[in-house]
Design a protein around this motif. Structure first.
Motif, PDB file in Angstrom:
ATOM      1  N   LYS A   1      -5.661 -11.266 -15.536  1.00 51.52           N
ATOM      2  CA  LYS A   1      -6.695  -9.396 -16.222  1.00 51.52           C
ATOM      3  C   LYS A   1      -5.277  -9.296 -17.628  1.00 51.52           C
ATOM      4  O   LYS A   1      -5.425  -9.045 -17.956  1.00 51.52           O
ATOM      5  CB  LYS A   1      -6.447  -8.253 -15.445  1.00 51.52           C
ATOM      6  N   HIS A   2      -4.074  -9.342 -17.155  1.00 51.57           N
ATOM      7  CA  HIS A   2      -3.393  -8.674 -18.200  1.00 51.57           C
ATOM      8  C   HIS A   2      -2.327  -9.957 -19.118  1.00 51.57           C
ATOM      9  O   HIS A   2      -1.463  -9.804 -19.529  1.00 51.57           O
ATOM     10  CB  HIS A   2      -1.994  -8.001 -16.891  1.00 51.57           C
TER      11      HIS A   2
ATOM     12  N   HIS B   1       3.989  -6.993 -14.129  1.00 50.37           N
ATOM     13  CA  HIS B   1       4.985  -5.971 -14.135  1.00 50.37           C
ATOM     14  C   HIS B   1       5.184  -5.221 -13.115  1.00 50.37           C
ATOM     15  O   HIS B   1       4.609  -5.523 -12.366  1.00 50.37           O
ATOM     16  CB  HIS B   1       4.138  -4.191 -15.603  1.00 50.37           C
ATOM     17  N   THR B   2       6.425  -4.401 -13.153  1.00 57.64           N
ATOM     18  CA  THR B   2       6.979  -3.218 -12.125  1.00 57.64           C
ATOM     19  C   THR B   2       5.822  -2.606 -12.507  1.00 57.64           C
ATOM     20  O   THR B   2       5.538  -2.004 -13.339  1.00 57.64           O
ATOM     21  CB  THR B   2       8.076  -2.738 -11.720  1.00 57.64           C
ATOM     22  N   ILE B   3       5.844  -1.451 -11.243  1.00 59.62           N
ATOM     23  CA  ILE B   3       4.823  -0.329 -11.432  1.00 59.62           C
ATOM     24  C   ILE B   3       5.963   0.268 -12.455  1.00 59.62           C
ATOM     25  O   ILE B   3       4.943   1.552 -13.064  1.00 59.62           O
ATOM     26  CB  ILE B   3       4.890   0.700  -9.799  1.00 59.62           C
TER      27      ILE B   3
ATOM     28  N   GLY C   1       0.903  -1.558  -0.089  1.00 59.81           N
ATOM     29  CA  GLY C   1       0.240  -0.165   0.196  1.00 59.81           C
ATOM     30  C   GLY C   1       0.712   1.369   0.043  1.00 59.81           C
ATOM     31  O   GLY C   1      -0.034   2.586  -0.459  1.00 59.81           O
TER      32      GLY C   1
ATOM     33  N   ARG D   1      -3.860  -9.897 -11.468  1.00 57.38           N
ATOM     34  CA  ARG D   1      -3.213  -9.268 -12.851  1.00 57.38           C
ATOM     35  C   ARG D   1      -2.719  -9.986 -13.593  1.00 57.38           C
ATOM     36  O   ARG D   1      -3.192 -10.214 -15.418  1.00 57.38           O
ATOM     37  CB  ARG D   1      -1.647  -8.923 -11.995  1.00 57.38           C
TER      38      ARG D   1
ATOM     39  N   GLY E   1       5.032   1.200  -5.121  1.00 56.95           N
ATOM     40  CA  GLY E   1       3.643   0.172  -5.252  1.00 56.95           C
ATOM     41  C   GLY E   1       4.146  -1.108  -5.487  1.00 56.95           C
ATOM     42  O   GLY E   1       3.550  -2.233  -6.844  1.00 56.95           O
TER      43      GLY E   1
END
Lengths: 607, 344
Positions: free
Chosen positions: B141-142, B146-148, B124, B138, B127
């Protein structure tokens, strides 16, 4: 033959004087050379008069107990101050009657027995005064009896249990004044030397009055005095004479320096075992009832202190608040821990001695702040806004401040860490050391020697930024309760700066248990014995109290407290630095770091 | 028995399986789900251990089974109260919706541990610190990690036992499924990003299930996942958004620091909130961990301490998917026995 009645009194009195003299010589002699010089020097300064005043206010009038509870205060005052006045007025009476400044010590005690002729100057006034004072003391004795059965009337929930020595002393003490009343009443009936109280009693006795009965009563009176004096050195009433010595020694500036000396004894013997510290101790909420200060002091005195008791204490300092004698229980306990702990072979050879960067300001987050990265993020943001040339000393790695080891009694190990940190801080050439943890703050202030480096708590640092208008905050409408961390509040006496900071972010609501009476969160590093379940009981007790005020935010200034409270559901907990970072008024950056991050994650998920 | 009515609270896999078994035995069954769809937490999940199968297939087949067996499924309805009325029960939802039943099966599931409570791990705040649940979401969905900053991570640390076996957060029990989930996710990362180094920080590896150990061996041998015995003490974000972690390698007896691009926290299971609301009003008791208490640990696992109220799945204790389904079938059997033994 008649003079024999003074024997029990005299024997007891001489024995008591001998013991007291021996102990004073031993205790004062056992102080360090420097402390002895301090004591001698204090007699030449104003401190001497301060001590006299304190002996009068606390030893006789019992002002602190009065503040705690008026009935309890009156009980102590009537016994101590009343008895003191009986002695003083009694002596003056004897001097006037004998028209001499010198009179035997026993004479005022048994004056009504020996002085049957009752026609000296002002004798009527004296006997009236003495009767009045006796009544005053007797009212105290009556209250003391009542207290044994109804301690709630005296504002006390708990009290200590008595030992045999205490019982003998207590019983004799209770007997002294009623017996004095009966003896003087009898004498008044026989010789007419009493006033309103004793004469009336003499009349009531009527035909019972006789020389034999009179002699027996006075003998019993003498015996009760003798017993009390003889029992005093081995009972809790030893606190009466010791407290006087304690006041002089303490006012001379003598302190415990991590090692026991006779100042420990002076404090231990000054404890009256009144038990006022029991009611303040939060551990009882977790069912821990044998480790409170009064028991520790008793066990030190009796040489039977166990580690189980010694280390089961939050070191929150609440017991010191109400101690009528002003014993420094926390220093005393830490010193006992140092003395009783085996020092581990902690070489700390891996501590680095490398070069140190130069900076104007050093920031030391400490282990606890590292467990609450929200505070670090807020502090970094504030340093950045202030344009501070800051070196984050323990960002990568650095030893601990040393305080947790100190609390655990590991003094030598702590000293090694202190030496390593000191070298780095001084080496950086900084003028200021900022800390965001009260545990670190206390040890940096009290145990480090940092030459010209000023140790600043983050509350003070932030307050300065606000006052200098380096940062501006947007005041919200949140109802904030500020939780005083033990190490900062009672430990360092800092109550206002965090509140002033919070007032710029919202509405700080005053509560009953705050400042010196603030709760401990239960997370204390000082307690090495308490279980997690017991800790959560303490935490819940504090949270329930706070929730009654319906706060929007529980703010604190300690990462340990923050972490402890965060585990409680339904409560928003913030460190003051986070509250400030959240309220920062910068056009492009109005969300808090935390919310911004959440938003970014959210956005990422939407892709 | 055929006119008996059973209300099943919770349309996750436990509730669906139990409801369909009961309905096939001829009972009238109402399956009540608070969300818009049945399937529960598995709807967010990408792959199941240990066979990397798809949870969607499982959820779909369960949905078909409930439908075909004649279960009456009611979504968007949250039960707030169960009241006993003689031998029957009256269930009330938040709105003015009521259900009547002869037996109740509580299949209210679990809550995911809130990782912000372990603030030292930075969830929280940083990132690049995510939970195992975020990972599944994730991936679903993707299909990629990935990192932020939008780059593929080169080093990932997977942290076991977050919110489990941790007295400091008040959970002393083991959530059971995280160890194998961590190994599964480590293998998935390694297969997706062959150059990525993956580290698992564990206390013990509790690989109790069939095929779990072979997956562990596969992770070490084929995927070169590194397993470090030691609990994470703290995480800190560096200027480039990478995460510096500190731990102790307890096998080497040395403190350890390393920088990784991403941290995945294996969050444990906690008793569900809806469960606790039901308890307050119905005197159903909970065990020392806060999960629903069985009438008997061994021979009446699905019976609550209230007669006529049964329970199943992760409302009882942490369970894997296959165990949950078995448990649901056993709950259905117990309910059938309950009706058979009860004299009218």
């Amino acid at each position: 033959m008649e003079k024999l009645i003074i024997l029990p009194f005299s024997i007891g009195f001489i024995y008591l004087l001998g013991i007291l003299g021996f102990r004073v010589v031993k205790w004062v002699g056992g102080l360090s050379r420097l402390d002895k010089l301090r004591l001698i020097h204090s007699f030449k300064t104003r401190r001497f008069f301060d001590s006299i005043k304190e002996v009068f206010m606390e030893g006789l009038l019992h002002r602190k107990i009065f503040r705690k509870n008026p009935v309890l205060g009156y009980m102590h005052m009537s016994l101590a101050f009343g008895w003191f006045l009986l002695i003083v007025v009694g002596h003056i009476e004897v001097m006037v009657s004998r028209q001499s400044l010198i009179a035997p010590i026993y004479l005022p005690v048994f004056f009504r027995y020996f002085e049957t002729d009752h026609s000296f100057m002002l004798s009527g006034i004296f006997s009236f005064l003495m009767d009045l004072l006796l009544l005053f003391v007797l009212s105290g004795v009556a209250l003391a009896l009542l207290k044994r059965f109804k301690k709630k009337l005296f504002g006390m929930k708990k009290t200590t249990r008595l030992k045999t020595g205490d019982r003998i002393a207590l019983l004799s003490l209770w007997m002294i004044f009623p017996l004095r009343l009966l003896s003087e009443g009898m004498s008044a009936g026989l010789y007419g030397n009493g006033s309103f109280l004793t004469s009336t009693l003499g009349h009531i006795f009527g035909n019972l009055n006789s020389e034999t009965a009179n002699l027996s009563l006075w003998t019993a009176y003498s015996c009760s005095l003798g017993f009390f004096f003889a029992a005093l050195p081995n009972s809790r009433y030893m606190h009466i004479p010791t407290e006087i010595l304690l006041i002089f020694v303490r006012n001379a500036g003598v302190k415990l320096k991590k090692r026991n000396n006779t100042y420990t004894n002076i404090q231990v013997f000054s404890c009256s075992r009144c038990g006022l510290c029991l009611d303040n101790c939060q551990l009882s909420a977790a069912g821990i009832n044998n480790t409170q200060s009064v028991y520790i002091l008793k066990n030190i005195r009796n040489h039977n202190l166990s580690d189980e008791q010694l280390f089961n204490c939050l070191l929150c300092g609440k017991c010191e608040v109400d101690c009528p004698v002003g014993i420094n229980t926390i220093d005393l306990r830490i010193t006992q821990r140092i003395e009783s702990t085996r020092q581990y072979n902690s070489s700390y050879k891996y501590l680095e001695d490398g070069p140190v960067p130069k900076a104007d300001t050093v920031y030391f987050a400490g282990c606890m702040t590292h467990l609450t990265p929200g505070i670090i993020a807020s502090m970094k943001k504030l340093f950045h806004l202030a344009g501070e040339n800051v070196w984050f000393m323990d960002e990568e790695k650095a030893p601990c401040c040393g305080r947790p080891l100190m609390l655990a009694g590991q003094y030598e190990a702590a000293s090694k860490l202190i030496a390593n940190n000191t070298r780095k801080i001084i080496g950086s050439g900084a003028k200021k050391l900022v800390v965001s943890c009260p545990i670190c703050y206390k040890v940096f202030k009290e145990d480090y020697e940092l030459a010209n480096v000023e140790v600043v708590f983050h509350a003070e640092y932030i307050l300065n930024l606000l006052q200098q208008e380096i940062i501006a905050l947007k005041k919200g409408s949140d109802r904030i309760i500020y939780h005083d961390p033990c190490e900062l509040g009672r430990g360092m006496g800092m109550y206002e700066p965090p509140r002033e900071v919070l007032r710029t972010t919202g509405k700080v609501i005053p509560i009953k248990n705050e400042k010196h009476m603030a709760h401990c969160c239960g997370g204390s590093l000082g307690n090495l014995k308490i279980s997690q379940v017991e800790r959560s009981l303490l935490r819940n007790q504090a949270v329930e109290d706070y929730l009654r005020y319906r706060p929007d935010v529980l703010a604190t200034a300690c990462p340990m407290c923050k972490k402890t409270f965060s585990r409680h559901p339904n409560l928003k907990v913030l460190d003051i630095s986070e509250a400030v970072a959240n309220a920062l008024q910068i056009s492009s950056d109005q969300e808090s770091t935390k919310e911004k991050m959440k938003l970014e994650i959210h956005e990422f998920e939407l892709i | 028995m055929n006119n008996k009515h059973v209300a099943v609270i919770g349309g996750g896999i436990a509730g669906m399986e139990a409801a369909s078994v009961l309905a096939r035995q001829g009972l009238k069954v109402t399956l009540i789900e608070k969300q818009a769809n049945t399937g529960g937490k598995l709807n967010d999940w990408d792959h199941l251990f240990p066979d990397f199968s798809s949870p969607d297939e499982l959820v779909n087949s369960l949905a078909n089974k409930t439908k075909d067996s004649g279960v009456n499924t009611v979504c968007n309805t949250e039960i707030s109260r169960i009241e006993r009325n003689g031998k029957r029960f009256e269930l009330r939802a938040n709105q003015d919706v009521r259900f009547f039943a002869d037996a109740v099966l509580v299949a209210s599931g679990f809550n995911v541990f809130d990782a912000t409570i372990k603030e030292e791990y930075g969830y929280g705040l940083f990132g690049n610190v995510i939970t195992s649940v975020d990972f599944e979401k994730r991936m679903k969905k993707h299909g990629q990690l990935h990192t932020i900053q939008g780059t593929a991570p080169k080093r990932v640390a997977i942290i076991h036992c977050v919110g489990s076996r941790d007295a400091k957060v008040g959970n002393t029990y083991c959530s059971k499924v995280c160890c194998i989930t961590g190994i599964k996710q480590a293998i998935e990362i390694s297969e997706m990003l062959p150059d990525c180094e993956v580290f698992c920080f564990y206390m013990d590896l509790r690989l109790y299930g069939s095929k779990f150990d072979s997956l562990y061996l596969q992770a070490q041998k084929r995927h070169k996942i590194q397993f470090i015995r030691g609990r994470l003490s703290e995480a800190a974000e560096r200027a480039d958004k990478s995460i510096q972690i500190k731990a102790e390698d307890t096998l080497q007896g040395r403190p350890l620091r390393m920088t990784v691009d991403m941290v995945i926290l294996l969050v444990g299971m906690e008793p569900g909130v809806s469960t606790s609301q039901l308890i307050q009003k119905n005197q159903m008791t909970v065990d020392e961990n806060g999960f629903l208490k069985s009438a008997n640990m061994h021979c009446a696992r699905n019976q609550s301490t209230q007669e006529g109220i049964f329970m199943t799945g992760t409302a009882i204790c942490p369970m894997a998917v296959n165990e949950t389904l078995e448990n649901a079938r056993s709950a259905a059997t117990e309910i059938i026995h309950f009706f058979e033994n009860r004299r009218p």
